[in-house]
Scaffold this motif. Structure first.
Motif, mmCIF file in Angstrom:
data_model
loop_
_atom_site.group_PDB
_atom_site.id
_atom_site.type_symbol
_atom_site.label_atom_id
_atom_site.label_comp_id
_atom_site.label_asym_id
_atom_site.label_seq_id
_atom_site.Cartn_x
_atom_site.Cartn_y
_atom_site.Cartn_z
ATOM 1 N N ARG A 264 0.978 -1.364 -0.019
ATOM 2 C CA ARG A 264 0.226 -0.011 -0.091
ATOM 3 C C ARG A 264 0.833 1.352 0.002
ATOM 4 N N LYS A 265 0.353 2.547 -0.489
ATOM 5 C CA LYS A 265 1.037 3.579 -0.625
ATOM 6 C C LYS A 265 0.700 4.788 0.467
ATOM 7 N N HIS A 266 -0.602 4.420 0.812
ATOM 8 C CA HIS A 266 -0.818 5.396 2.206
ATOM 9 C C HIS A 266 -1.827 4.504 3.190
ATOM 10 N N ARG A 267 -1.705 5.187 4.267
ATOM 11 C CA ARG A 267 -2.520 4.870 5.376
ATOM 12 C C ARG A 267 -3.860 5.567 5.799
ATOM 13 N N ARG A 268 -5.036 4.793 6.006
ATOM 14 C CA ARG A 268 -6.051 5.695 6.187
ATOM 15 C C ARG A 268 -6.405 6.043 7.614
ATOM 16 N N VAL A 269 -6.767 7.214 7.646
ATOM 17 C CA VAL A 269 -7.024 8.104 9.018
ATOM 18 C C VAL A 269 -8.701 8.196 9.111
ATOM 19 N N LYS A 270 -9.278 7.625 10.096
ATOM 20 C CA LYS A 270 -10.594 7.673 10.238
ATOM 21 C C LYS A 270 -10.637 8.102 11.676
ATOM 22 N N VAL A 271 -11.085 9.175 11.897
ATOM 23 C CA VAL A 271 -11.356 9.665 13.289
ATOM 24 C C VAL A 271 -12.683 10.448 13.392
ATOM 25 N N VAL A 272 -13.266 10.007 14.646
ATOM 26 C CA VAL A 272 -14.543 10.916 14.970
ATOM 27 C C VAL A 272 -14.533 11.764 16.101
ATOM 28 N N VAL A 273 -14.761 13.148 15.871
ATOM 29 C CA VAL A 273 -14.485 13.970 16.732
ATOM 30 C C VAL A 273 -15.924 14.471 17.407
ATOM 31 N N PRO A 274 -16.152 14.015 18.584
ATOM 32 C CA PRO A 274 -17.461 14.252 19.414
ATOM 33 C C PRO A 274 -17.608 15.577 20.208
ATOM 34 N N LEU A 275 -18.785 16.457 19.531
ATOM 35 C CA LEU A 275 -18.747 17.742 20.326
ATOM 36 C C LEU A 275 -19.956 17.574 21.295
ATOM 37 N N VAL A 276 -20.125 18.290 22.318
ATOM 38 C CA VAL A 276 -21.062 18.300 23.214
ATOM 39 C C VAL A 276 -22.514 18.602 22.520
ATOM 40 N N LEU A 277 -23.645 18.191 22.906
ATOM 41 C CA LEU A 277 -24.781 18.495 22.448
ATOM 42 C C LEU A 277 -25.355 20.165 22.614
ATOM 43 N N SER A 278 -24.528 20.696 23.529
ATOM 44 C CA SER A 278 -24.855 22.032 23.720
ATOM 45 C C SER A 278 -24.086 23.005 22.612
ATOM 46 N N SER A 279 -23.310 22.205 21.817
ATOM 47 C CA SER A 279 -22.855 23.323 20.961
ATOM 48 C C SER A 279 -23.544 24.157 19.771
ATOM 49 N N THR A 280 -23.312 25.236 19.621
ATOM 50 C CA THR A 280 -24.152 25.881 18.536
ATOM 51 C C THR A 280 -23.781 25.597 17.150
#
Length: 377
Positions: A264-280
């Motif tokens: 393979r030539k590249h590696r996968r980056v899979k990230v989930v950024v969880p923000l609080v529900l009170s965020s606007t």
């Protein structure tokens, strides 16, 4: 077809006398003009043998380039030497026919020239067996790699066997009985070594398909992950990440799904950024846009059009608003991947802090005696 004269070995003076008379008669019958032309032709071939060899090898190289195959200096040099010998041998053969030597000399000369030609061909074939076997695993003809060493040894043995058989046949040595015995022995060995032959063919198939090479990190699907150390006659040595060597029969690898991580030539980056529900909405969009900006400008990620680049607000979780970041690193090196993930993690913390919100953590609501109570697990 050459004619042969039989002599009475019990009367050597008569043999010598007959041979002398035959030789004198032939010398007297030789056409001086034909002999002169034959000598001139032979001298010219000897003088220009290198040019002729260069021309032939050059044409052969040009033909191979049409199939995207190039010859190394080692192979080119070996072929030129063999062609020079063959050209001079052929010239000697033509010159001998021009002067029509006696049957005895003619037969002996034919045998000698045929032997020289065979030795030149098989000797060159033997020396270049390594570079040609290396075609199984590389794009150009060069030196044989260590995983093809056993294939080279088998090829050299076969070349020696065929060369010796051909040489004995030229000198009319009857080896039919020996060949029959070898055939019977070979049939018996083939039956007794079916597993070895199956693994041998499977190993050659694995290399010709270029599924993996020594040093590649592979995964045998459903089994384990490890590094290929050596491809041998019967099995392939794979050392797992637990440092335990495993000798896997080539036939099993040939019939298995093998994932080659080193290809393979590249590696996968899979990230989930969880923000609080009170965020606007503005805060969420500012985090998303900052992540996109980091992805484009930090220099850690593969940015070509064919690479997947997804940075979106993906879903509402039970306790968070999730932003999905699905991208690819520049290279496949594991250390480089870890550095990229470290930089990304620190950047996420700074981006979230700059937006004035917080990362969400899983929470549960527990009701006791009718009164709600929030608690973290």
């Amino acid at each position: 077809m050459s004619q042969f004269v039989e002599f009475d070995t019990a009367n050597w003076p008569s043999i010598v006398q007959n041979f002398g008379d035959t030789l004198n008669g032939w010398l007297a019958s030789v056409d001086p003009g034909a002999a002169t032309m034959a000598c001139i032709f032979l001298v010219l071939v000897i003088l220009f043998r290198r040019k002729i060899a260069d021309w032939i090898v050059g044409g052969f190289s040009a033909l191979l380039k049409r199939f995207a195959v190039s010859l190394s200096d080692e192979v080119t040099s070996g072929l030129k030497i063999a062609i020079q010998i063959l050209v001079v041998t052929f010239a000697l053969f033509l010159a001998s026919n021009a002067i029509s030597p006696p049957p005895v000399l003619n037969g002996l000369l034919e045998k000698l020239l045929s032997s020289v030609a065979l030795i030149a061909v098989f000797a060159t074939w033997y020396q270049l067996s390594g570079p040609f076997v290396s075609l199984l695993v590389v794009e150009k003809i060069g030196s044989a790699t260590k995983e093809t060493g056993w294939v080279q040894r088998i090829s050299q043995f076969a070349i020696l066997l065929f060369g010796l058989t051909s040489l004995l046949k030229v000198w009319q040595v009857d080896i039919s009985g020996a060949l029959t015995g070898v055939g019977v022995l070979g049939a018996g060995l083939a039956i007794a070594t079916q597993d070895l032959i199956r693994n041998l063919v499977a190993g050659m198939t694995n290399m010709s398909e270029k599924r993996f090479e020594s040093g590649d990190a592979i995964q045998v699907e459903g089994q384990f992950i490890g590094t290929v150390q050596r491809i041998d006659l019967r099995s392939t040595l794979v050392v797992g990440f637990d440092q335990i060597p495993r000798y896997i029969p080539n036939s099993e690898l040939s019939n298995s799904v093998v994932l080659n991580y080193s290809a393979r030539k590249h590696r996968r980056v899979k990230v989930v950024v969880p923000l609080v529900l009170s965020s606007t909405r503005e805060q969420i969009e500012s985090v998303r846009d900052a992540l996109r900006l980091h992805h484009q400008n930090c220099g850690d990620f593969h940015l070509d059009e064919e690479a997947a680049q997804y940075i979106y607000v993906s879903e509402l979780g039970p306790s968070s608003v999730n932003i999905l970041m699905y991208v690819w690193t520049k290279g496949a090196d594991y250390d480089e991947y870890l550095q990229t993930m470290e930089n990304l993690s620190l950047a996420i913390l700074e981006i979230v802090k700059a937006a004035g919100i917080e990362l969400a953590y899983p929470t549960q609501t527990v009701q006791i005696n009718g009164e709600p109570l929030s608690a973290s697990p």
